[in-house]
Design a protein around this motif. Structure first.
Motif, mmCIF file in Angstrom:
data_model
loop_
_atom_site.group_PDB
_atom_site.id
_atom_site.type_symbol
_atom_site.label_atom_id
_atom_site.label_comp_id
_atom_site.label_asym_id
_atom_site.label_seq_id
_atom_site.Cartn_x
_atom_site.Cartn_y
_atom_site.Cartn_z
ATOM 1 N N GLY A 1 0.806 -1.207 0.000
ATOM 2 C CA GLY A 1 0.000 0.000 0.000
ATOM 3 C C GLY A 1 0.844 1.263 0.000
ATOM 4 O O GLY A 1 0.519 2.244 -0.671
ATOM 5 N N ALA A 2 1.955 1.233 0.744
ATOM 6 C CA ALA A 2 2.855 2.391 0.780
ATOM 7 C C ALA A 2 3.467 2.640 -0.592
ATOM 8 O O ALA A 2 3.616 3.790 -1.020
ATOM 9 N N VAL A 3 3.811 1.571 -1.296
ATOM 10 C CA VAL A 3 4.388 1.718 -2.635
ATOM 11 C C VAL A 3 3.370 2.336 -3.588
ATOM 12 O O VAL A 3 3.704 3.247 -4.364
ATOM 13 N N LEU A 4 2.140 1.886 -3.533
ATOM 14 C CA LEU A 4 1.112 2.426 -4.427
ATOM 15 C C LEU A 4 0.779 3.882 -4.088
ATOM 16 O O LEU A 4 0.617 4.720 -4.982
ATOM 17 N N LYS A 5 0.680 4.202 -2.799
ATOM 18 C CA LYS A 5 0.434 5.596 -2.416
ATOM 19 C C LYS A 5 1.609 6.482 -2.836
ATOM 20 O O LYS A 5 1.412 7.639 -3.240
ATOM 21 N N GLY A 6 2.828 5.937 -2.744
ATOM 22 C CA GLY A 6 3.996 6.690 -3.187
ATOM 23 C C GLY A 6 3.979 6.942 -4.681
ATOM 24 O O GLY A 6 4.406 8.011 -5.142
ATOM 25 N N TRP A 7 3.482 5.977 -5.437
ATOM 26 C CA TRP A 7 3.368 6.169 -6.889
ATOM 27 C C TRP A 7 2.377 7.287 -7.206
ATOM 28 O O TRP A 7 2.648 8.149 -8.057
ATOM 29 N N VAL A 8 1.237 7.305 -6.531
ATOM 30 C CA VAL A 8 0.258 8.378 -6.744
ATOM 31 C C VAL A 8 0.877 9.727 -6.391
ATOM 32 O O VAL A 8 0.708 10.715 -7.114
ATOM 33 N N GLU A 9 1.614 9.779 -5.294
ATOM 34 C CA GLU A 9 2.285 11.011 -4.885
ATOM 35 C C GLU A 9 3.245 11.484 -5.971
ATOM 36 O O GLU A 9 3.281 12.668 -6.325
ATOM 37 N N SER A 10 4.024 10.557 -6.520
ATOM 38 C CA SER A 10 5.025 10.901 -7.525
ATOM 39 C C SER A 10 4.397 11.349 -8.834
ATOM 40 O O SER A 10 4.801 12.362 -9.416
ATOM 41 N N ARG A 11 3.415 10.613 -9.313
ATOM 42 C CA ARG A 11 2.847 10.881 -10.638
ATOM 43 C C ARG A 11 1.830 12.007 -10.635
ATOM 44 O O ARG A 11 1.770 12.798 -11.582
ATOM 45 N N PHE A 12 1.000 12.094 -9.605
ATOM 46 C CA PHE A 12 -0.097 13.061 -9.607
ATOM 47 C C PHE A 12 0.086 14.202 -8.610
ATOM 48 O O PHE A 12 -0.694 15.151 -8.605
ATOM 49 N N GLY A 13 1.094 14.102 -7.757
ATOM 50 C CA GLY A 13 1.366 15.178 -6.810
ATOM 51 C C GLY A 13 0.411 15.233 -5.640
ATOM 52 O O GLY A 13 0.351 16.254 -4.939
ATOM 53 N N LEU A 14 -0.332 14.160 -5.377
ATOM 54 C CA LEU A 14 -1.274 14.109 -4.262
ATOM 55 C C LEU A 14 -0.612 13.407 -3.087
ATOM 56 O O LEU A 14 -0.236 12.236 -3.182
ATOM 57 N N MET A 15 -0.480 14.101 -1.982
ATOM 58 C CA MET A 15 0.179 13.541 -0.799
ATOM 59 C C MET A 15 -0.723 12.533 -0.097
ATOM 60 O O MET A 15 -1.939 12.745 0.009
ATOM 61 N N PRO A 16 -0.158 11.426 0.401
ATOM 62 C CA PRO A 16 -0.972 10.497 1.189
ATOM 63 C C PRO A 16 -1.382 11.151 2.499
ATOM 64 O O PRO A 16 -0.618 11.915 3.093
ATOM 65 N N ARG A 17 -2.574 10.860 2.950
ATOM 66 C CA ARG A 17 -3.096 11.459 4.183
ATOM 67 C C ARG A 17 -3.169 10.461 5.328
ATOM 68 O O ARG A 17 -3.297 10.851 6.491
ATOM 69 N N TYR A 18 -3.082 9.167 4.977
ATOM 70 C CA TYR A 18 -3.218 8.134 6.020
ATOM 71 C C TYR A 18 -2.503 6.873 5.563
ATOM 72 O O TYR A 18 -2.623 6.453 4.418
ATOM 73 N N HIS A 19 -1.724 6.309 6.481
ATOM 74 C CA HIS A 19 -1.128 4.991 6.239
ATOM 75 C C HIS A 19 -0.905 4.324 7.597
ATOM 76 O O HIS A 19 0.159 4.433 8.194
ATOM 77 N N GLY A 20 -1.948 3.697 8.100
ATOM 78 C CA GLY A 20 -1.910 3.138 9.446
ATOM 79 C C GLY A 20 -2.148 4.191 10.509
ATOM 80 O O GLY A 20 -2.759 3.931 11.544
ATOM 81 N N GLN A 21 -1.667 5.395 10.264
ATOM 82 C CA GLN A 21 -1.862 6.565 11.113
ATOM 83 C C GLN A 21 -1.971 7.793 10.219
ATOM 84 O O GLN A 21 -1.657 7.734 9.031
ATOM 85 N N SER A 22 -2.393 8.885 10.807
ATOM 86 C CA SER A 22 -2.463 10.129 10.056
ATOM 87 C C SER A 22 -1.067 10.547 9.598
ATOM 88 O O SER A 22 -0.098 10.456 10.349
ATOM 89 N N LEU A 23 -0.977 11.020 8.353
ATOM 90 C CA LEU A 23 0.288 11.484 7.787
ATOM 91 C C LEU A 23 0.290 13.000 7.587
ATOM 92 O O LEU A 23 1.073 13.522 6.795
ATOM 93 N N ARG A 24 -0.527 13.692 8.300
ATOM 94 C CA ARG A 24 -0.666 15.131 8.066
ATOM 95 C C ARG A 24 0.554 15.916 8.529
ATOM 96 O O ARG A 24 0.741 17.058 8.131
#
Length: 279
Positions: free
Chosen positions: A119-142
């Protein structure tokens, strides 16, 4: 009715990067206006570098597309011959484990646990390609300086280590999904998807309207289902969202055998207008 002409329609600054690798900036593709009026999202260089794949996909009948796509990725990324791409110097068990870390394994891992290494790898891909920061991964990432964000980065790095251009594989999965959706649903721009929730406090609510209407900020990648009945199994309330087809990274019927059951859709995030209802 919800008011559209305010800051709640805009992707918050701390939820986006200033640059990405697609044709629209994160502030645009992650905003509420984009949900209502979507346009195609094109990841830099994918169509040009893999023009032969897309020519083949457009030339074969629908029932053959998945096989053509799988074969192309297997050959292009040497998924069955990792030594040809330089995978060496590790113990046999380690080599086999890293060689299996391909797009199929990552998507299946997400399906079992979206807060996993996959899940972290996929969220990282979205962050890299679309510029959208992950907001949650087991805990809040704010808090990007916090321990939770550091753990997310560690999991992402561990998941990518020793793999063969894994994020480039995701690029092609997304592009193939978009081609498949366009061919199967010509002229369509949205699909209504559902998500079971137990409380709205678990989501970033930007605005509350009447009749169960909310404006919320989704995680940069989230799971939904096309079946309202299935969504009922995952919470006491149901979120209904008109999701742009351009925000769908993968869905259960795209590549038979990758996901089992639940009619699951992996949806790229941003600000969305949703309707909350009881079961």
């Amino acid at each position: 009715m919800l008011c559209r002409a305010n800051d709640n329609a805009t992707l918050p600054r701390d939820a986006r990067l200033p640059i990405n690798r697609c044709n629209l900036p994160a502030v645009v593709l992650g905003g509420l206006t984009y949900q209502q009026h979507p346009s195609p999202l094109l990841i830099d260089g994918v169509a040009e570098l893999h023009a032969d794949l897309f020519r083949r996909l457009n030339a074969v009948p629908a029932e053959a597309r998945a096989e053509v796509f799988r074969d192309y990725l297997t050959v292009h990324f040497r998924l069955e011959r990792p030594e040809e791409m330089g995978l060496s110097g590790e113990r046999r068990g380690q080599r086999q484990s890293r060689a299996k870390a391909n797009y199929v394994r990552m998507i299946r891992g997400w399906s079992f646990d979206s807060d996993s290494r996959e899940g972290a790898v996929l969220k990282g891909w979205v962050e890299s390609r679309f510029g959208l920061m992950p907001r949650y991964h087991g805990q809040s990432l704010r808090d990007p300086s916090g321990d939770a964000y550091r753990r997310y980065l560690e999991m992402r790095s561990q998941g990518l280590y020793g793999t063969n251009a894994l994020e480039a594989q995701f690029d092609l999965v997304y592009a193939y999904c978009q081609l498949d959706l366009a061919l199967r649903h010509p002229g369509a721009r949205h699909v209504t998807l559902y998500r079971g929730v137990n409380r709205m406090a678990d989501h970033e609510v930007l605005e509350k309207g009447e009749g169960g209407r909310y404006v919320i900020l989704l995680n940069n990648l989230s799971s939904f289902t096309c079946s309202r009945e299935r969504a009922c199994e995952f919470g006491d309330y149901i979120l209904a969202v008109n999701v742009p087809l351009s925000k769908i990274f993968f869905y259960c019927g795209l590549l038979p055998g990758v996901l089992q059951g639940e009619d699951e859709f992996l949806v790229i995030g941003g600000v969305v207008d949703v309707t909350l209802s009881t079961i």
